[in-house]
Design an enzyme around this catalytic site. Structure first.
Site, PDB file in Angstrom:
ATOM      1  N   CYS A   1      -4.101   0.505  -2.678  1.00  0.00           N
ATOM      2  CA  CYS A   1      -3.927  -0.734  -1.920  1.00  0.00           C
ATOM      3  C   CYS A   1      -2.822  -1.608  -2.508  1.00  0.00           C
ATOM      4  O   CYS A   1      -2.508  -1.541  -3.703  1.00  0.00           O
ATOM      5  CB  CYS A   1      -5.212  -1.544  -1.935  1.00  0.00           C
ATOM      6  SG  CYS A   1      -6.595  -0.788  -1.096  1.00  0.00           S
TER       7      CYS A   1
ATOM      8  N   CYS B   1     -10.389  -3.623  -4.667  1.00  0.00           N
ATOM      9  CA  CYS B   1      -9.388  -4.600  -5.129  1.00  0.00           C
ATOM     10  C   CYS B   1     -10.046  -5.864  -5.646  1.00  0.00           C
ATOM     11  O   CYS B   1      -9.615  -6.431  -6.656  1.00  0.00           O
ATOM     12  CB  CYS B   1      -8.406  -4.909  -4.001  1.00  0.00           C
ATOM     13  SG  CYS B   1      -7.350  -3.494  -3.618  1.00  0.00           S
TER      14      CYS B   1
ATOM     15  N   CYS C   1     -10.101  -5.354  -0.009  1.00  0.00           N
ATOM     16  CA  CYS C   1     -11.235  -4.414  -0.031  1.00  0.00           C
ATOM     17  C   CYS C   1     -12.049  -4.610  -1.307  1.00  0.00           C
ATOM     18  O   CYS C   1     -11.620  -5.282  -2.260  1.00  0.00           O
ATOM     19  CB  CYS C   1     -10.736  -2.980   0.101  1.00  0.00           C
ATOM     20  SG  CYS C   1     -10.098  -2.285  -1.452  1.00  0.00           S
TER      21      CYS C   1
ATOM     22  N   GLU D   1      -2.904  -4.798  -3.158  1.00  0.00           N
ATOM     23  CA  GLU D   1      -3.363  -5.742  -4.184  1.00  0.00           C
ATOM     24  C   GLU D   1      -3.389  -5.088  -5.560  1.00  0.00           C
ATOM     25  O   GLU D   1      -3.010  -5.695  -6.567  1.00  0.00           O
ATOM     26  CB  GLU D   1      -4.778  -6.246  -3.851  1.00  0.00           C
ATOM     27  CG  GLU D   1      -4.883  -7.004  -2.540  1.00  0.00           C
ATOM     28  CD  GLU D   1      -5.235  -6.108  -1.362  1.00  0.00           C
ATOM     29  OE1 GLU D   1      -4.718  -4.970  -1.276  1.00  0.00           O
ATOM     30  OE2 GLU D   1      -6.022  -6.553  -0.507  1.00  0.00           O
TER      31      GLU D   1
ATOM     32  N   ASN E   1       0.842  -1.201   0.000  1.00  0.00           N
ATOM     33  CA  ASN E   1       0.000   0.000   0.000  1.00  0.00           C
ATOM     34  C   ASN E   1       0.876   1.249   0.000  1.00  0.00           C
ATOM     35  O   ASN E   1       1.958   1.281   0.607  1.00  0.00           O
ATOM     36  CB  ASN E   1      -1.003   0.001   1.160  1.00  0.00           C
ATOM     37  CG  ASN E   1      -0.427  -0.274   2.524  1.00  0.00           C
ATOM     38  OD1 ASN E   1       0.599  -0.924   2.673  1.00  0.00           O
ATOM     39  ND2 ASN E   1      -1.079   0.236   3.545  1.00  0.00           N
TER      40      ASN E   1
ATOM     41  N   GLU F   1       0.333   5.318   0.608  1.00  0.00           N
ATOM     42  CA  GLU F   1      -0.609   6.346   1.073  1.00  0.00           C
ATOM     43  C   GLU F   1      -0.156   7.727   0.639  1.00  0.00           C
ATOM     44  O   GLU F   1       0.962   7.920   0.148  1.00  0.00           O
ATOM     45  CB  GLU F   1      -0.740   6.250   2.599  1.00  0.00           C
ATOM     46  CG  GLU F   1      -1.296   4.894   3.019  1.00  0.00           C
ATOM     47  CD  GLU F   1      -1.562   4.755   4.507  1.00  0.00           C
ATOM     48  OE1 GLU F   1      -1.078   5.592   5.302  1.00  0.00           O
ATOM     49  OE2 GLU F   1      -2.262   3.783   4.868  1.00  0.00           O
TER      50      GLU F   1
END
Ligand code: THU
Length: 129
Positions: free
Chosen positions: A52, A88, A85, A54, A41, A43
């Site tokens: 993310c 993803c 999530c 993935e 990830n 940010e």
């Protein structure tokens, strides 16, 4: 062997850039040809721009020319292990619902197919093109 894929996901988890959530996620996506693509990830101070692990792994795979996948391991320090999530799940579904999804956490692991995680999906065929 999934132990190797778990090691790859744990290695990339260490490189997560997550100064805001401090929630490290690593993903290792195995293509049918055996190649493994990692993602973590990333940010942003503009929080909503976060990507993310993935989707980072999937982007790396597609950029390398891989489009068919066997398994993805998602590594976190959460317990129970955190599943991917919704965003993803949806992006992974673009490349097939038979994908095996393995979440590893602090103490345990969980496994699903992507089909089980994303019932009644919107898929490329849904466009009717
Ligand atoms: N995150 C992922 O990397 N993958 C997921 O499937 C869920 C959430 C990241 C995004 C953010 O950096 C942190 O976890 C907390 O939401």
């Amino acid at each position: 062997m999934s132990a190797e894929l778990v090691r790859a996901a744990r290695a990339v988890q260490q490189r997560a850039y997550c100064p805001y959530s401090k929630f490290r996620v690593g993903a290792a996506l195995e293509a049918v040809d055996g190649r493994v693509f990692g993602g973590c990830n990333v940010e942003s101070a503009s929080y909503g721009l976060t990507i993310c692990a993935e989707r980072m792994a999937l982007g790396a795979a597609v950029a390398a020319g891989a489009r068919a996948f066997k398994r993805i391991v998602v590594a976190t320090d959460a317990e129970p292990p955190a599943s991917p999530c919704g965003a993803c799940r949806q992006l992974l579904a673009e490349f097939g619902l038979d994908l095996e999804v393995i979440a590893v956490g602090a103490k345990s692991e969980r496994r699903w197919t992507l089909a089980a995680l994303l019932p009644d999906p919107f898929v490329p065929a849904s466009l009717g093109l």
